[in-house]
Every structure is written in structure tokens, then in C-alpha cells.
Write an enzyme that holds these catalytic residues in place. Structure first.
Site, PDB file in Angstrom:
ATOM      1  N   ARG A  54       0.847  -1.200   0.000  1.00 18.95           N
ATOM      2  CA  ARG A  54       0.000   0.000   0.000  1.00 18.95           C
ATOM      3  C   ARG A  54       0.884   1.252   0.000  1.00 18.95           C
ATOM      4  O   ARG A  54       0.562   2.261  -0.603  1.00 18.95           O
ATOM      5  CB  ARG A  54      -0.957  -0.008   1.199  1.00 18.95           C
ATOM      6  CG  ARG A  54      -1.756   1.274   1.348  1.00 18.95           C
ATOM      7  CD  ARG A  54      -3.119   1.121   2.039  1.00 18.95           C
ATOM      8  NE  ARG A  54      -3.167   0.178   3.121  1.00 18.95           N
ATOM      9  CZ  ARG A  54      -2.683   0.379   4.354  1.00 18.95           C
ATOM     10  NH1 ARG A  54      -2.090   1.524   4.653  1.00 18.95           N
ATOM     11  NH2 ARG A  54      -2.788  -0.553   5.272  1.00 18.95           N
ATOM     12  N   TYR A 106     -13.764  17.810 -16.119  1.00 21.97           N
ATOM     13  CA  TYR A 106     -14.269  16.453 -15.989  1.00 21.97           C
ATOM     14  C   TYR A 106     -15.345  16.397 -14.899  1.00 21.97           C
ATOM     15  O   TYR A 106     -15.110  16.837 -13.769  1.00 21.97           O
ATOM     16  CB  TYR A 106     -13.106  15.514 -15.664  1.00 21.97           C
ATOM     17  CG  TYR A 106     -13.544  14.095 -15.452  1.00 21.97           C
ATOM     18  CD1 TYR A 106     -14.129  13.379 -16.485  1.00 21.97           C
ATOM     19  CD2 TYR A 106     -13.398  13.478 -14.222  1.00 21.97           C
ATOM     20  CE1 TYR A 106     -14.561  12.085 -16.286  1.00 21.97           C
ATOM     21  CE2 TYR A 106     -13.821  12.180 -14.016  1.00 21.97           C
ATOM     22  CZ  TYR A 106     -14.405  11.483 -15.060  1.00 21.97           C
ATOM     23  OH  TYR A 106     -14.828  10.209 -14.854  1.00 21.97           O
ATOM     24  N   ASP A 180      -4.667  19.625 -14.364  1.00 19.26           N
ATOM     25  CA  ASP A 180      -5.023  18.285 -14.833  1.00 19.26           C
ATOM     26  C   ASP A 180      -4.523  18.196 -16.276  1.00 19.26           C
ATOM     27  O   ASP A 180      -5.052  18.842 -17.176  1.00 19.26           O
ATOM     28  CB  ASP A 180      -6.544  18.087 -14.741  1.00 19.26           C
ATOM     29  CG  ASP A 180      -6.968  16.668 -15.118  1.00 19.26           C
ATOM     30  OD1 ASP A 180      -6.276  16.042 -15.939  1.00 19.26           O
ATOM     31  OD2 ASP A 180      -8.002  16.203 -14.608  1.00 19.26           O
ATOM     32  N   LYS A 205      -6.204   7.248 -19.362  1.00 19.51           N
ATOM     33  CA  LYS A 205      -6.441   7.794 -20.691  1.00 19.51           C
ATOM     34  C   LYS A 205      -5.185   7.635 -21.552  1.00 19.51           C
ATOM     35  O   LYS A 205      -4.810   6.526 -21.858  1.00 19.51           O
ATOM     36  CB  LYS A 205      -6.902   9.243 -20.562  1.00 19.51           C
ATOM     37  CG  LYS A 205      -7.979   9.473 -19.462  1.00 19.51           C
ATOM     38  CD  LYS A 205      -9.298   8.763 -19.731  1.00 19.51           C
ATOM     39  CE  LYS A 205     -10.253   8.758 -18.540  1.00 19.51           C
ATOM     40  NZ  LYS A 205     -10.561  10.057 -17.957  1.00 19.51           N
TER      41      LYS A 205
END
Ligand SMILES: *Cc1c(COP(=O)(O)O)cnc(C)c1O
Length: 387
Positions: A54, A106, A180, A205
Site C-alpha cells: 500500500r 471532468y 489536470d 487515458k
């Protein structure tokens, strides 16, 4: 490559070789998938550098340094999705802090900020950040961050990254600019080199590029924030899995050739759409008459593979979505396959209709993520779907 970069090889070469070109222990050219949740300690107070996946995992670390290298940042953090990355970034702020956010972005980011973080006392202003005057008027003494998407999703508005950096950094020394950079990727745009503090990505993406794995990234160069961000990542647990990290490492090696082809195809399709009698207008920063074409040229090296357009008749939208054959009607973007999206019902559904309409997302708007197929085949498919 700009003369300010200290790297000695070109971007295309960095993309292929990454920061760890082969596995030192075995010579493996593909970074091994360290599919291990935990790591044995040699003795008390001793570690190989890896304790529990993690927090850190070697496959994820290889990807994190590769993305940091491409974004020209010192630190990279990989998350299980773009939303995971944005959610980690937002935890640097405290109740009462104010953030200025691109209105046209977005829909999932809007939902995360508005439905969840607003509840914890963060305040958001949704502003057309392509207009620096609007951003200046939205500043308050509590403003700690400007968060932008450029080009924006889905209206393809371009925000001046250098200008935003000057604005926010002269406002408060502890305020940040976050960009972004999903749409253009570090191959075409490096926000950190233009004055941003953070570059965030949905690696799902273009970085991954194959519509097969979710991922998200946060890249920065601030040594005073790295420990906090690592702690957030480790505490929240939205860390990217070793296998998905490997898929993105693998996909990313072809980023440069994919982006070149996708932008080339996008420009051809945008031009063709513009001449179609059923199409009202087309949004693509590669058009010389796009309002921020010059700005694009000054801060980016390409225009990307995203094209949005308004149909004249909203009834054509449903027909078109049903009639495309090669082009897939699906949510998402950036992969090798061309996708068509209907933002009003898909990516931007979470945004209230009044704000959505104001930013231009209506029932006539279509969004294409152009892939690497032959442009003529894509145009033929669009042509038959717009009968
Ligand atoms: C998809 C997307 C996100 C969210 O990323 P996920 O990987 O889907 O969580 C954030 N920003 C932009 C611009 C996106 O396109």
C-alpha cells in the site's frame, strides 16, 4: 525539447527508456511485476526499502519515477485512478480554504469536490479559467489553489498556465496551481515547467493508452510536501496495483507515436466535421481561428486527440450514437480506439444542468476521442452515421 531542460535526450527517448531502463538484478528489459503485498525484513529496524505494497511497491515505484521524469517533476505518485490522485491532492487543504476550479472540467472532479469535499468545509468557485480576469475577481484571502484543466473537458478552452501561476503565487506564498494534464500528457505539455506546482493525470487515458487499466498520477517538485502526500497515499490506500502499474508502464512506451498519430487524425477529422452540413461548430485548439490557438502554441507542443462538436439538430445525437460502427460509443478517452461520448449523459451528468449549460455542455454536444486508426476510415464511419 526546451533549452531549459537539463535532460540530454529527447522526450521520445525518455518515454521509451523511462527512468529505470532495465531490471538491475536480472537485466529484464520489462520491469518485473512485483506481485507481493508484503516484503520480508532482513532484521529489526532493517528494510529493503519496501515494507507493504500500500505504501511502496517496486513496480509502482518504477512507474512513478517514469511519469515524474516525463513531467519534469522530482516526485511522482501513482494511484488506482485519476480520482484517487485528485482526492489525495485535495487533502493538502483544510476546512475554510478556498479553491478556484475550471468550470468546464471532468464531471467526476466536479462531483468529488462539490458532493464530498465541500461537506468537509472546503470552498470552491467554478470559474471560466480561460479568462484570467474572472480568476482574479474570484480570489479571496482564503484562496489556496487554482485547479485547472487545459484544454478543458469537453469545450477545449485553453487556460494560460504561466498567467495562472503568476496570479496564484503573487496572491499567497502558500497557494498552489494544479493542472489536470490528462488531455495533452507530458509529451505535449509540461505544466510544472510553466510554473504549476502539481500536474495530475488520469493515466487511464493517454498515458496507459489502451483502455485496459485505470490509474492516476500526481507529480510535483516540492520536497516539503512529499512526505505528506506519501502519507496520504499510504493512509487512504488508493495505491496503484503492481499489475496495473505494469500495464501502464507497458502502454506508456508508445505514448509519443500514439499522440502524434492521434493529433494528426484529430485535426483531419475536426476539419472534415467543420464542413459537414449537420454540424454546427467544432472545438479544436489546432484550428487557427480557435480563440486560444496562439496561447496553445506558446505553452504546448501539440493539440491532442480530443475534438468536440455541436450538431445542429439535437435529434441527430441519438441517431449518430446508434449508427457508428467502427467508432465505439463509450465513456473515456485517450486509447488507441476511437470513442464517441455524449457528455451531457455520460462524463458530465453529475454537473447540475444550469452550470453544465453555462459551460456549453448541452444535448447537441458530442465528444470524440480520436484513436490511431486510419483517418479516412474514421471519417467514412462518421459520414455514414451522420446520414
Ligand atoms: C477521466 C478523467 C479523470 C478521472 O480519472 P479516472 O482515472 O477515471 O479516475 C480526471 N480528469 C480528466 C480530465 C479525465 O478525463
Amino acid at each position: 525539447m526546451s533549452e531549459h531542460d537539463s535532460h540530454t535526450v529527447h522526450r521520445e527517448t525518455d518515454i521509451v527508456h523511462g527512468s529505470i531502463p532495465y531490471d538491475a538484478a536480472t537485466g529484464a528489459v520489462s520491469v518485473p511485476i512485483y506481485q507481493s503485498a508484503t516484503f520480508r525484513h532482513p532484521a529489526l529496524h532493517e528494510t529493503t526499502g519496501f515494507d507493504y505494497s500500500r505504501g511502496l511497491n517496486p513496480t509502482r515505484s518504477a512507474l512513478e519515477s517514469a511519469v515524474a521524469l516525463l513531467e519534469r517533476g522530482r516526485y511522482g505518485l501513482a494511484f488506482s485512478s485519476g480520482m484517487g490522485a485528485i482526492s489525495a491532492l485535495i487533502k493538502l487543504f483544510s476546512p475554510g480554504d478556498h479553491l478556484i476550479v475550471s468550470a468546464d472540467l471532468y464531471g467526476g472532479t466536479w462531483r468529488l469536490f462539490n458532493d464530498y469535499y465541500a461537506k468537509y468545509g472546503l470552498r470552491f468557485s467554478w470559474v471560466d479559467t480561460s479568462d484570467p480576469g474572472s480568476v482574479r475577481s474570484a480570489l479571496t484571502p482564503e484562496t489556496r489553489c487554482v485547479f485547472i484543466e487545459t484544454p478543458s473537458n469537453p469545450m477545449m478552452k485553453v487556460t494560460d498556465i504561466r498567467r495562472m501561476s503568476d496570479l496564484i503565487h503573487s496572491h499567497r506564498p502558500d497557494a498552489y496551481l494544479a493542472v489536470d494534464n490528462t488531455f495533452l500528457t507530458p509529451y505535449f505539455q509540461n505544466p510544472l515547467s510553466l510554473g504549476a506546482d502539481f500536474a495530475v493525470h488520469s493515466g487511464t487515458k493517454y498515458l496507459g493508452g489502451h483502455n485496459d487499466a485505470l490509474s492516476g498520477f500526481l507529480v510535483h517538485s516540492d520536497g516539503s510536501l512529499e512526505d505528506s502526500l506519501r502519507n496520504i497515499q499510504m493512509s487512504e490506500g488508493a495505491s496503484l496495483s503492481p499489475f496495473d502499474a505494469w500495464l501502464v508502464l507497458r502502454g506508456m512506451k508508445t505514448l509519443a507515436v500514439r499522440m502524434d498519430r492521434q493529433s494528426e487524425n484529430a485535426l483531419k477529422i475536426a476539419r472534415w466535421l467543420r464542413g459537414h452540413p449537420k454540424v454546427d461548430s467544432v472545438f479544436y485548439p489546432g484550428f487557427e481561428d480557435h480563440p486560444q490557438h496562439g496561447l496553445s502554441l506558446s505553452q504546448s507542443r501539440g493539440f491532442g486527440g480530443m475534438v468536440s462538436f455541436y450538431l445542429k439538430d439535437p435529434h441527430d445525437a441519438e441517431k449518430m450514437l446508434k449508427s457508428v460502427k467502427l467508432i465505439l460509443f463509450a465513456e473515456s478517452l485517450g486509447g488507441v480506439e476511437t470513442l464517441i461520448t455524449y457528455p451531457v449523459e455520460q462524463t458530465h451528468k453529475a454537473i447540475p444542468s444550469e452550470l453544465r449549460e453555462r459551460s456549453g455542455v448541452n444535448e447537441r454536444l458530442m465528444r470524440l476521442s480520436v484513436g490511431i486508426e486510419h483517418a479516412d476510415d474514421l471519417i467514412a464511419d462518421l459520414d455514414q452515421a451522420l446520414f
